[in-house]
Scaffold this motif. Structure first.
Motif, short mmCIF file in Angstrom:
data_model
loop_
_atom_site.label_atom_id
_atom_site.label_comp_id
_atom_site.label_asym_id
_atom_site.label_seq_id
_atom_site.Cartn_x
_atom_site.Cartn_y
_atom_site.Cartn_z
N SER A 1 66.88 76.72 47.68
CA SER A 1 67.85 75.66 47.39
C SER A 1 68.47 75.84 46.01
O SER A 1 69.61 75.47 45.78
N LEU A 6 71.32 78.26 46.47
CA LEU A 6 72.47 77.58 47.07
C LEU A 6 73.17 76.67 46.07
O LEU A 6 74.40 76.56 46.08
N ALA A 7 72.40 76.03 45.22
CA ALA A 7 73.00 75.19 44.19
C ALA A 7 73.81 76.03 43.21
O ALA A 7 74.85 75.60 42.72
N SER A 30 77.15 76.76 44.78
CA SER A 30 77.85 75.61 45.36
C SER A 30 79.32 75.50 44.94
O SER A 30 80.15 75.13 45.77
N ILE A 37 81.14 77.83 47.21
CA ILE A 37 81.16 77.29 48.57
C ILE A 37 82.19 76.18 48.69
O ILE A 37 82.92 76.10 49.69
N ARG A 74 81.49 70.30 39.65
CA ARG A 74 80.16 70.83 39.97
C ARG A 74 79.77 71.93 38.98
O ARG A 74 78.62 72.01 38.55
#
Length: 158
Positions: free
Chosen positions: A6, A9-10, A13, A16, A54
């Motif tokens: 995770s 993925l962060a 992000s 993404i 983000r």
């Protein structure tokens, strides 16, 4: 078999978010009427703003993702913020241009977002490979050495 954590993925992000925005703009461009396609530009800017938010939230995080192939650090964050601003300015300027030239294509905005996502990935990957440093040194090295000799001897033309 490697797994994706995770934290990895962060780290990706923002990329993404930009890629999902690009795909949404591309798909919506098929269904939106020609006179309303300028809204796709504003949607693109909104996606860039969300990704920038983000990225800014992770500005103090240093993380090596995907076995060290993707680096999230201050260097990558700095360049990503520059890419967001440049892309947002380009999209905002092009909204009126596309309307006046009557070439409203949804693909234009998605291409801007896809290219921005590519630049973002390169900034995070090159932070670990040192390719920027190599290119900088390579570009300064003259082919025959005349410039280097002139600069070291003090006879450099101004």
């Amino acid at each position: 078999m490697p797994t994706i954590s995770s934290a990895d993925l962060a780290a990706i992000s923002p990329e993404i978010i930009v890629l999902c925005s690009a795909m949404a703009v591309l798909i919506l461009g098929l269904f939106v009427k020609r006179e309303w396609r300028f809204l796709l530009g504003y949607l693109s800017v909104a996606g860039l703003a969300f990704a920038a938010d983000r990225t800014w939230a992770m500005r103090n995080v240093v993380h090596s993702a995907f076995s060290g192939m993707f680096i999230l650090d201050g260097y990558a964050t700095y360049f990503k913020m520059i890419f967001y601003v440049a892309a947002a300015i380009a999209v905002l300027i092009s909204i009126t241009y596309v309307k006046t030239e009557k070439v409203e294509k949804g693909e234009y905005y998605s291409l801007m977002l896809f290219s921005t996502a590519g630049m973002m990935v390169i900034a995070s990957v090159l932070a670990s490979t040192g390719l920027f440093e190599w290119l900088a040194i390579r570009s300064l090295r003259p082919s025959r050495g005349e410039t280097a000799r002139a600069m070291t001897s003090g006879n450099c033309p101004r």
